[in-house]
Write a protein that holds these residues in place. Structure first.
Motif, PDB file in Angstrom:
ATOM      1  N   SER A   1       6.410  -5.155   1.562  1.00  0.00           N
ATOM      2  CA  SER A   1       5.423  -5.765   0.673  1.00  0.00           C
ATOM      3  C   SER A   1       4.015  -5.527   1.208  1.00  0.00           C
ATOM      4  O   SER A   1       3.810  -5.237   2.387  1.00  0.00           O
ATOM      5  CB  SER A   1       5.668  -7.270   0.536  1.00  0.00           C
ATOM      6  OG  SER A   1       5.430  -7.933   1.770  1.00  0.00           O
TER       7      SER A   1
ATOM      8  N   ASP B   1       5.037   1.274  -1.229  1.00  0.00           N
ATOM      9  CA  ASP B   1       6.036   1.647  -2.233  1.00  0.00           C
ATOM     10  C   ASP B   1       7.187   2.439  -1.612  1.00  0.00           C
ATOM     11  O   ASP B   1       8.291   2.460  -2.161  1.00  0.00           O
ATOM     12  CB  ASP B   1       5.375   2.458  -3.356  1.00  0.00           C
ATOM     13  CG  ASP B   1       4.404   1.615  -4.187  1.00  0.00           C
ATOM     14  OD1 ASP B   1       4.516   0.375  -4.156  1.00  0.00           O
ATOM     15  OD2 ASP B   1       3.536   2.206  -4.855  1.00  0.00           O
TER      16      ASP B   1
ATOM     17  N   ARG C   1      -1.036   1.715  -0.508  1.00  0.00           N
ATOM     18  CA  ARG C   1      -0.161   1.309  -1.601  1.00  0.00           C
ATOM     19  C   ARG C   1       1.061   2.224  -1.681  1.00  0.00           C
ATOM     20  O   ARG C   1       2.200   1.765  -1.863  1.00  0.00           O
ATOM     21  CB  ARG C   1      -0.940   1.339  -2.907  1.00  0.00           C
ATOM     22  CG  ARG C   1      -0.182   0.932  -4.168  1.00  0.00           C
ATOM     23  CD  ARG C   1       0.156  -0.542  -4.183  1.00  0.00           C
ATOM     24  NE  ARG C   1       1.567  -0.770  -3.902  1.00  0.00           N
ATOM     25  CZ  ARG C   1       2.113  -1.962  -3.786  1.00  0.00           C
ATOM     26  NH1 ARG C   1       1.382  -3.049  -3.899  1.00  0.00           N
ATOM     27  NH2 ARG C   1       3.396  -2.095  -3.522  1.00  0.00           N
ATOM     28  N   GLY C   2       0.838   3.523  -1.530  1.00  0.00           N
ATOM     29  CA  GLY C   2       1.952   4.467  -1.564  1.00  0.00           C
ATOM     30  C   GLY C   2       2.920   4.259  -0.421  1.00  0.00           C
ATOM     31  O   GLY C   2       4.146   4.395  -0.585  1.00  0.00           O
TER      32      GLY C   2
ATOM     33  N   TYR D   1      -4.855  -4.119  -4.819  1.00  0.00           N
ATOM     34  CA  TYR D   1      -3.794  -3.153  -4.493  1.00  0.00           C
ATOM     35  C   TYR D   1      -2.566  -3.842  -3.914  1.00  0.00           C
ATOM     36  O   TYR D   1      -1.533  -3.204  -3.731  1.00  0.00           O
ATOM     37  CB  TYR D   1      -4.323  -2.122  -3.493  1.00  0.00           C
ATOM     38  CG  TYR D   1      -5.231  -1.081  -4.105  1.00  0.00           C
ATOM     39  CD1 TYR D   1      -4.779   0.221  -4.351  1.00  0.00           C
ATOM     40  CD2 TYR D   1      -6.536  -1.392  -4.460  1.00  0.00           C
ATOM     41  CE1 TYR D   1      -5.613   1.169  -4.920  1.00  0.00           C
ATOM     42  CE2 TYR D   1      -7.372  -0.437  -5.023  1.00  0.00           C
ATOM     43  CZ  TYR D   1      -6.907   0.833  -5.255  1.00  0.00           C
ATOM     44  OH  TYR D   1      -7.731   1.771  -5.827  1.00  0.00           O
TER      45      TYR D   1
ATOM     46  N   ASP E   1       0.576  -6.770  -3.390  1.00  0.00           N
ATOM     47  CA  ASP E   1       1.588  -7.475  -4.183  1.00  0.00           C
ATOM     48  C   ASP E   1       1.252  -8.954  -4.285  1.00  0.00           C
ATOM     49  O   ASP E   1       1.527  -9.594  -5.292  1.00  0.00           O
ATOM     50  CB  ASP E   1       2.970  -7.325  -3.529  1.00  0.00           C
ATOM     51  CG  ASP E   1       3.416  -5.887  -3.437  1.00  0.00           C
ATOM     52  OD1 ASP E   1       3.425  -5.205  -4.479  1.00  0.00           O
ATOM     53  OD2 ASP E   1       3.732  -5.435  -2.319  1.00  0.00           O
TER      54      ASP E   1
ATOM     55  N   SER F   1       0.785 -10.270  -8.061  1.00  0.00           N
ATOM     56  CA  SER F   1       0.342  -9.200  -8.972  1.00  0.00           C
ATOM     57  C   SER F   1      -1.152  -9.351  -9.291  1.00  0.00           C
ATOM     58  O   SER F   1      -1.550  -9.499 -10.449  1.00  0.00           O
ATOM     59  CB  SER F   1       1.169  -9.224 -10.262  1.00  0.00           C
ATOM     60  OG  SER F   1       2.547  -9.084  -9.980  1.00  0.00           O
TER      61      SER F   1
END
Length: 244
Positions: free
Chosen positions: A36, A191, A187-188, A208, A210, A226
């Protein structure tokens, strides 16, 4: 604990004694899920830097426990804590903290050398590839832009494959476009499974994440899942004008 990268239980951090004592963190309890992106925000003096330092094992709580996976950081000796930080925790700061005499490749390899591990060149170049700088491996910091230097710092933090990556205002010294590039990289990585905990004052940077945690007076007063930049700005403003 299977889904928590970090768990804080009733963490308090006080400085000083008696009437002069200051409580920077006040019985903070929270879980940070694996994979996260969590942002910590709050006004000056809210405790966000202390929270980051205690969670990363850079400072010890006065009371409470900090778990990194299955390891209780508060129970470790200084030597074991230092070894754990080298192997399982990564750091990125506002200042790039690169050694000017070393190339990008040598700066990235430095944590492995400090840990007594032979830095395989393929692994170092691979992490430089992840941040888009493989072709700059032989360049020194003075030959790189600010954004490129921060990406080298990010690669250096990732080369040990840390369980958690901590960022303390990592885009604070960058212009907005370059900052967005670094945030997109973070962020990538999240993910792809990396856990990131970042302190920032910037609502755009927080968007950016969560989840955003809002600290005030050493406590988590609010949280936003979010997030958008507008919602973060609204919550920040509401927290700033809320009565103590």
């Amino acid at each position: 604990m299977n889904d928590a990268a970090v768990r804080l239980s009733s963490v308090t951090r006080s400085y000083g004694k008696g009437a002069a004592a200051v409580t920077a963190l006040d019985r903070v309890t929270l879980d940070i899920p694996k994979g996260s992106f969590t942002v910590v925000m709050g006004p000056s003096g809210s405790g966000k830097s202390t929270l980051l330092q205690c969670t990363a094992g850079l400072d010890r709580p006065t009371s409470g426990t900090v778990m990194l996976g299955d390891r209780d950081l508060t129970a470790l000796s200084e030597k074991k804590l230092t070894l754990l930080r080298r192997e399982r925790i990564g750091f990125v700061f506002q200042a790039f903290n690169l050694l000017p005499s070393l190339t990008a490749e040598q700066n990235v390899a430095l944590p492995l050398r400090l840990a007594g591990r032979g830095p395989g060149r393929a692994a170092v170049l691979d992490v430089l590839e992840r941040v888009g700088l493989r072709d700059r491996a032989g360049h020194r910091p003075s030959e790189l832009s600010g954004g490129q230097q921060q990406r080298v710092a990010l690669a250096r933090a990732l080369v040990t494959r840390p369980d958690v990556l901590f960022g303390d205002e990592p885009t604070g010294a960058l212009d907005s476009r370059t900052g967005r590039e670094v945030l997109t990289l973070l962020r990538g990585m999240v993910d792809a499974g990396q856990t990131v905990i970042m302190v920032t004052h910037d609502p755009m940077a927080a968007s950016y994440a969560d989840r955003v945690l809002f600290l005030a007076d050493g406590r988590v007063h609010d949280a936003l899942d979010s997030p958008t930049a507008d919602l973060v700005a609204e919550r920040t403003t509401a927290l700033a004008v809320a009565p103590c």
